[in-house]
Write a protein that holds these residues in place. Structure first.
Motif, PDB file in Angstrom:
ATOM      1  N   ALA A  87      48.408  23.197  12.727  1.00 54.91           N
ATOM      2  CA  ALA A  87      48.148  21.937  13.428  1.00 54.91           C
ATOM      3  C   ALA A  87      46.699  21.504  13.255  1.00 54.91           C
ATOM      4  O   ALA A  87      46.417  20.320  13.029  1.00 54.91           O
ATOM      5  N   LEU A  88      45.749  22.461  13.361  1.00 57.93           N
ATOM      6  CA  LEU A  88      44.347  22.102  13.159  1.00 57.93           C
ATOM      7  C   LEU A  88      44.110  21.654  11.723  1.00 57.93           C
ATOM      8  O   LEU A  88      43.412  20.664  11.484  1.00 57.93           O
ATOM      9  N   GLU A  89      44.710  22.345  10.781  1.00 56.61           N
ATOM     10  CA  GLU A  89      44.487  21.986   9.382  1.00 56.61           C
ATOM     11  C   GLU A  89      44.938  20.554   9.101  1.00 56.61           C
ATOM     12  O   GLU A  89      44.309  19.833   8.320  1.00 56.61           O
ATOM     13  N   ARG A  90      45.992  20.126   9.759  1.00 55.86           N
ATOM     14  CA  ARG A  90      46.463  18.752   9.561  1.00 55.86           C
ATOM     15  C   ARG A  90      45.479  17.733  10.135  1.00 55.86           C
ATOM     16  O   ARG A  90      45.444  16.585   9.684  1.00 55.86           O
ATOM     17  N   ARG A  91      44.695  18.142  11.136  1.00 59.11           N
ATOM     18  CA  ARG A  91      43.754  17.219  11.779  1.00 59.11           C
ATOM     19  C   ARG A  91      42.386  17.195  11.107  1.00 59.11           C
ATOM     20  O   ARG A  91      41.582  16.300  11.386  1.00 59.11           O
ATOM     21  N   LEU A  92      42.094  18.160  10.275  1.00 57.02           N
ATOM     22  CA  LEU A  92      40.768  18.246   9.675  1.00 57.02           C
ATOM     23  C   LEU A  92      40.442  16.996   8.851  1.00 57.02           C
ATOM     24  O   LEU A  92      41.275  16.501   8.089  1.00 57.02           O
TER      25      LEU A  92
END
Length: 284
Positions: A87-92
């Motif tokens: 999920a964080l990687e998608r927001r980076l």
């Protein structure tokens, strides 16, 4: 009434079979602290029943055993925090977009950190270390993302060192983790760190990390990581010089090792399984 105090009478009369309390901070049961002393007395009574503590790091459990003399060693389990890495990687943000949003230039070598501006986070140590090393790092800049009661004194420290053009205290930034792609190196200077979720965020961002040996970082980071002694500003300055001199490939290797470790050791699935085992069987 706190949740712990609400559960205690139910546990005592058998309506609750097992209680699990998660501890995130070093001083939660500190008998020298007014609130910690009260919690300490309460827990001493609660431990007569099936009451378990979970420390988010081995450093927390070790600290609890010094504060709670009535705590049997088997009653404190370590279950590390976890992160939804996907999920964080998608927001980076992309590196370019993150740098643009933070006012950083393409050619800057960026040391960055994220955290509340409070004493134990040791941003004053970081600023002092940067002041010692910056002449050896001509393209380096330092950005501190966060707010807190020490913001004014940290800005005074910058002014006294003449570093206002090299160091930026950005203030609060919503979902700050998504901007870590702007950094070349993430620095955690804390004097005592109970876990450091921000480390996992930096690792997901594939950023090389420099961190103090302030408790949990040794558990979180790759075993190859070389930590600097907490509070040793000269040692931190030297590590900053060294990582600045590394090649981009060497820093990328460090970042990839961290990224791999997050997926291997701090996944949500392992985290959920550990708590399920504790709640259902009393095991982690």
């Amino acid at each position: 009434m706190t949740p712990a105090r609400a559960v205690h009478p139910l546990l005592r009369i058998g309506l609750v079979k097992r209680a699990v309390q998660v501890v995130h901070d070093y001083d939660y049961f500190d008998p020298a602290d007014k609130h910690g002393h009260r919690r300490n007395r309460f827990l001493t009574k609660a431990l007569r029943h099936p009451w378990h503590l979970v420390g988010v790091s081995q450093a927390i459990c070790s600290n609890l055993r010094t504060q709670l003399t009535a705590l049997p060693i088997e009653r404190c389990r370590v279950i590390h925090n976890a992160i939804d890495a996907d999920a964080l990687e998608r927001r980076l943000l992309s590196r370019a977009d993150a740098r643009s949003a933070l006012g950083l230039q393409t050619g800057d070598f960026v040391f960055g950190t994220v955290g509340r501006l409070v004493g134990f986070k040791a941003h004053d140590d970081l600023i002092d270390a940067f002041a010692r090393a910056h002449r050896d790092m001509p393209t380096a800049r330092l950005i501190i993302i966060g707010r807190g009661p020490l913001e004014s004194s940290l800005k005074d420290q910058l002014a006294a060192a003449g570093l206002q053009d090299r160091v930026l205290i950005h203030g609060f930034l919503d979902d700050a983790a998504r901007y870590m792609t702007a950094f070349d190196v993430f620095v955690l200077p804390s004097r005592h760190e109970p876990f450091g979720l921000v480390l996992l965020e930096a690792m997901v961002s594939r950023v090389a990390v420099v961190a103090s040996d302030s408790g949990a970082p040794a558990e979180v980071l790759d075993p190859e990581a070389r930590l600097f002694p907490s509070g040793d500003r000269a040692a931190l300055a030297q590590q900053m010089r060294e990582v600045y001199r590394q090649t981009p490939a060497e820093r990328a290797y460090r970042g990839q090792r961290g990224y791999d470790r997050v997926h291997e050791s701090f996944s949500l699935s392992a985290y959920r399984a550990a708590y399920a085992g504790l709640l259902e069987n009393g095991r982690t």
